[in-house]
Enzyme design. Structure first.
Site, PDB file in Angstrom:
ATOM      1  N   LYS A 157      -0.075   3.709  -2.666  1.00  0.00           N
ATOM      2  CA  LYS A 157      -1.107   4.743  -2.545  1.00  0.00           C
ATOM      3  C   LYS A 157      -0.517   6.137  -2.359  1.00  0.00           C
ATOM      4  O   LYS A 157      -1.234   7.140  -2.520  1.00  0.00           O
ATOM      5  CB  LYS A 157      -2.061   4.394  -1.399  1.00  0.00           C
ATOM      6  CG  LYS A 157      -2.842   3.090  -1.648  1.00  0.00           C
ATOM      7  CD  LYS A 157      -3.804   2.788  -0.513  1.00  0.00           C
ATOM      8  CE  LYS A 157      -4.629   1.539  -0.804  1.00  0.00           C
ATOM      9  NZ  LYS A 157      -3.948   0.306  -0.400  1.00  0.00           N
ATOM     10  N   SER A 165      -6.230   3.192   4.236  1.00  0.00           N
ATOM     11  CA  SER A 165      -5.538   2.414   3.199  1.00  0.00           C
ATOM     12  C   SER A 165      -6.550   1.652   2.348  1.00  0.00           C
ATOM     13  O   SER A 165      -6.324   0.499   1.952  1.00  0.00           O
ATOM     14  CB  SER A 165      -4.526   1.440   3.802  1.00  0.00           C
ATOM     15  OG  SER A 165      -3.561   1.047   2.847  1.00  0.00           O
ATOM     16  N   SER A 197       0.795  -1.229   0.000  1.00  0.00           N
ATOM     17  CA  SER A 197       0.000   0.000   0.000  1.00  0.00           C
ATOM     18  C   SER A 197       0.825   1.277   0.000  1.00  0.00           C
ATOM     19  O   SER A 197       0.251   2.379  -0.041  1.00  0.00           O
ATOM     20  CB  SER A 197      -0.949   0.009   1.210  1.00  0.00           C
ATOM     21  OG  SER A 197      -2.020  -0.879   0.993  1.00  0.00           O
TER      22      SER A 197
END
Length: 403
Positions: A69, A126, A66
């Site tokens: 992101k 997330s 993640s």
């Protein structure tokens, strides 16, 4: 006439020097070795200078989970800054976004949510569902949005990064590196300062579900103000973090730590090491005169030269040797010269090793002189062309030293 080398030894009151993207040289400093971490790869960067203080396998291609992101949000906020996207713009959540596996913001299919709420759901929760919803709204599909992410990565010089999706879900062709993620974090802090406070928020509630930011250091260390965590089975536990102490910002990126607690511990060790044993030193200030070499055919006989911005490097706090600065000035310098024109380079050395180079520029406008000055200087330049470099050089050194 070929370029003459002008080396002016300047005593630099500093303790160490470093080149961009290289670990700062100790210059004989007695400092402990870098801390041992559980992570597979890591990097510690000074945000102001971009210097790497310590690194381990920082260019290795690894799954970023993640941490992806960070780029998902960066592309969106750049679009907001450009006026192509609005924070209060409604986004309709597709069934495809709703079905995305992994961590979630808990969006409902067919519902509408603002871009601002999606950004919160991506950074704090997330949320993979939020990432896909935003990507589809901006680009039409996650695949096209990933292309935008890759184009942005190229513009930032992220040569060890390639995205296949906006979520970080595993894909053999989806990878990044600790160094690239640190560079991306620095770009977020530098370019998107209006949105950076989002990365310090500890909680976000959506659909009556309150989720906590997974960056444990936001609770443990008051100097930490971002950025993002990530985890998959393939990636391990990853985290990109930034902190500010006494006005100095450091950035860390760790890939493949063994647990949520170990990635926080690994990050804390890096921050402690960087703040305790290294500092920033401004060697030369921007727009200050470093030399006044001879100027030919101008209203003035000498030209004030220097660098546009402060030259600040990250250095060990204790060192034995001192670095030196050398000015390499293009010669002959002939008027007219406009302020800001590059006229040479400023090089910082540790012995024979060049640490960093900056453009040397004219600090003033100097127009051409009268006809007599232009004619007589033209004659002198012809005569100088007949002389050896050894005979021509002292006049240039004398003029520059007088500055």
């Amino acid at each position: 006439m070929k370029c003459l080398l002008l080396r002016i030894s300047l005593i630099v009151l500093c303790l160490d020097c470093a080149n961009t993207w290289a670990a700062p040289l100790s210059l004989g400093a007695m400092i402990p070795s870098a801390p041992r971490l559980s992570a597979k790869a890591w990097v510690l960067m000074d945000a102001t200078t971009g210097d790497i203080i310590v690194e381990h396998d920082s260019n290795e291609h690894l799954p970023p989970a993640s941490l992806t992101k960070l780029m998902t949000v960066y592309v969106a906020t750049r679009n907001i800054q450009a006026g192509r996207l609005k924070l209060d713009e409604p986004v309709t959540v597709s069934e495809n976004a709703w079905r995305t596996e992994g961590s979630r913001m808990f969006l409902d299919p067919g519902s509408q949510v603002t871009v601002n709420d999606l950004l919160h759901g991506i950074v704090i929760d997330s949320g993979n569902d939020a990432s896909v919803a935003l990507a589809e709204h901006v680009a039409g599909s996650s695949e096209i949005y990933a292309d935008l992410m890759n184009r942005t990565a190229q513009s930032l010089g992220l040569n060890d990064t390639h995205f296949m999706n906006p979520t970080g879900l595993p894909d053999p062709s989806h990878y990044s590196s600790a160094r690239d993620m640190a560079v991306l974090a620095n770009a977020i802090i530098r370019d998107e300062s209006a949105f950076y406070p989002l990365y310090a928020k500890k909680h976000f509630t959506w659909n009556n579900i309150r989720q906590a930011n997974r960056n444990l250091l936001l609770w443990r260390d008051s100097t930490v103000d971002g950025l993002k965590t990530g985890h998959t089975q393939a990636a391990g536990y990853c985290m990109v973090t930034s902190a500010v102490r006494d006005g100095r910002r450091l950035i860390t990126a760790v890939f493949g730590s063994t647990s949520t607690s170990s990635r926080a511990s690994d990050t804390q060790k890096l921050l402690t090491y960087g703040y305790r044993f290294y500092k920033n030193q401004t060697l030369h200030t921007g727009a200050s005169t470093l030399a006044t070499p001879i100027l030919w055919k101008g209203e003035k006989r000498a030209l004030a030269v220097g660098i546009l911005d402060d030259l600040t490097l990250t250095m060990a706090k204790k060192a034995i040797r001192k670095p030196q600065s050398s000015l390499h000035i293009n010669s002959p310098l002939i008027a007219p010269v406009a302020k800001g024109t590059v006229v040479g380079t400023l090089d910082i050395y540790d012995g024979d090793q060049k640490l960093v180079t900056r453009p040397l520029v004219a600090l003033e406008d100097v127009p051409a002189g009268g006809w007599w000055t232009r004619w007589s200087d033209a004659v002198r330049l012809v005569i100088m062309g007949w002389l050896s470099d050894e005979k021509a050089r002292p006049a240039l050194q004398l003029s520059a030293s007088a500055g």
